[in-house]
Write a protein that holds these residues in place. Structure first.
Motif, PDB file in Angstrom:
ATOM      1  N   ARG A   1       0.889  -1.310   0.115  1.00 16.93           N
ATOM      2  CA  ARG A   1      -0.059  -0.005  -0.099  1.00 16.93           C
ATOM      3  C   ARG A   1       0.663   1.296  -0.073  1.00 16.93           C
ATOM      4  O   ARG A   1       0.649   2.368  -0.645  1.00 16.93           O
TER       5      ARG A   1
ATOM      6  N   GLU B   1      -4.465  -7.196  -5.465  1.00 13.65           N
ATOM      7  CA  GLU B   1      -5.552  -6.695  -4.666  1.00 13.65           C
ATOM      8  C   GLU B   1      -5.395  -5.250  -3.863  1.00 13.65           C
ATOM      9  O   GLU B   1      -6.043  -4.447  -4.041  1.00 13.65           O
TER      10      GLU B   1
ATOM     11  N   THR C   1      -4.360  -2.878  -6.600  1.00 14.15           N
ATOM     12  CA  THR C   1      -5.313  -2.045  -7.306  1.00 14.15           C
ATOM     13  C   THR C   1      -6.380  -1.245  -6.603  1.00 14.15           C
ATOM     14  O   THR C   1      -7.160  -0.580  -7.003  1.00 14.15           O
ATOM     15  N   SER C   2      -6.142  -1.679  -5.152  1.00 15.34           N
ATOM     16  CA  SER C   2      -7.364  -0.771  -4.524  1.00 15.34           C
ATOM     17  C   SER C   2      -6.729   0.773  -4.387  1.00 15.34           C
ATOM     18  O   SER C   2      -7.681   1.450  -4.044  1.00 15.34           O
TER      19      SER C   2
ATOM     20  N   PRO D   1      -6.049   1.303  -9.632  1.00 16.17           N
ATOM     21  CA  PRO D   1      -6.942   0.442 -10.434  1.00 16.17           C
ATOM     22  C   PRO D   1      -5.946  -0.104 -11.502  1.00 16.17           C
ATOM     23  O   PRO D   1      -6.270  -1.345 -12.266  1.00 16.17           O
TER      24      PRO D   1
END
Length: 282
Positions: free
Chosen positions: A67, A92, A95-96, A99
């Motif tokens: 992140r 995941e 892309t949070s 995107p």
């Protein structure tokens, strides 16, 4: 005694001995494991009851690190030693934040590779992410094949990830040279995220239990090896360390995602036995 072939096991899976990737999956509550892995995991929990919590703490560090990199603008990742897909996979998390983020997963365990491919296809993102079977120890093979997927642009910064894997490289193997080779291939502005098990500075009151776990893993197909904080720091030579530098996994940016696992180690972060860091290539 050799087990009978399992028709549901991917080709090349060794079911004669427990495997670290599948054991780790069991620790995290996954299903990509076999009886021999579960039996090993249950014995490990009996020996060291907090081992599942420690496994989760390592996984949570991975999520916080990905992140952070994504928030710095990194939109492509190479996750080597990615393991079996479970909660909080790199693509995941990335892309949070963005995107358009992309990821190439690499692992030498056929189960991890097969399940990763299934996950990408199920989620309909196999066109933007890829998975390869390969050995971290062979950058001359892994790097060009990762680029051949077309997912990564070698001219732009890449987030290189080796979390929870370098301790499976033997002490008689050139771990430092292997890492340095990968780093030499990264473009300027790239990041390197890694963690490692250590017995340097961990609590001594449970030393016997940790020693038993260490010996237990020597009987698996994937024995692990401790390295000191100084040895781990050498992997980041020439990189700009992101604060707080070399730290315990639960101490690295806990504000980015406080969870039960890291909270259990708030009073004594060294209990995890895991050190970590994120470095940026100038």
């Amino acid at each position: 005694m050799t087990q009978a072939p399992d028709p549901e096991a991917p080709e090349g899976v060794d079911l004669d001995r427990p495997n670290a990737a599948r054991i780790y999956d069991w620790f995290l509550g996954g299903t990509a494991n076999w009886a021999i892995d579960r039996e090993f995991g249950e014995r490990a929990v009996q020996t060291f009851p907090m081992i599942k919590t420690i496994a989760r703490a390592g996984r949570e560090f991975l999520g916080r690190g990905v992140r952070y990199m994504a928030e710095q603008g990194i939109d492509q990742f190479l996750d080597i030693g990615s393991g079996v897909p479970t909660v909080g996979n790199v693509h995941e998390i990335a892309t949070s934040v963005n995107p358009n983020a992309r990821c190439v997963y690499v692992d030498n365990e056929p189960v991890a590779v097969a399940h990763s491919q299934i996950l990408l296809e199920r989620d309909g993102v196999a066109d933007r992410h890829a998975v390869l079977q390969g050995d971290l120890r062979n950058p001359a093979d892994v790097w060009p094949r990762a680029l051949d997927t077309g997912v990564l642009d070698p001219k732009r910064p890449i987030g290189l990830i080796m979390v929870g894997v370098l301790y499976f490289v033997g002490r008689d193997e050139p771990a430092l040279e292997i890492v340095q080779k990968y780093l030499s291939l990264l473009p300027s502005g790239s990041y390197f995220l890694s963690s490692h098990l250590t017995d340097d500075g961990v609590p001594t009151n449970d030393g016997e239990s940790r020693d038993k776990i260490h010996k237990q893993y020597q009987q698996s197909s994937t024995p692990f090896h401790y390295r000191s904080r100084a040895e781990f720091a050498e992997f980041f030579s020439g990189l700009e360390l992101v604060d707080p530098g070399i730290s315990w996994v639960s101490d690295w940016h806990p504000e980015a995602g406080e969870t039960t696992a890291s909270a259990r180690m708030a009073d004594d972060p060294s209990f995890s036995g895991g050190i970590c860091a994120l470095g940026r290539k100038p």
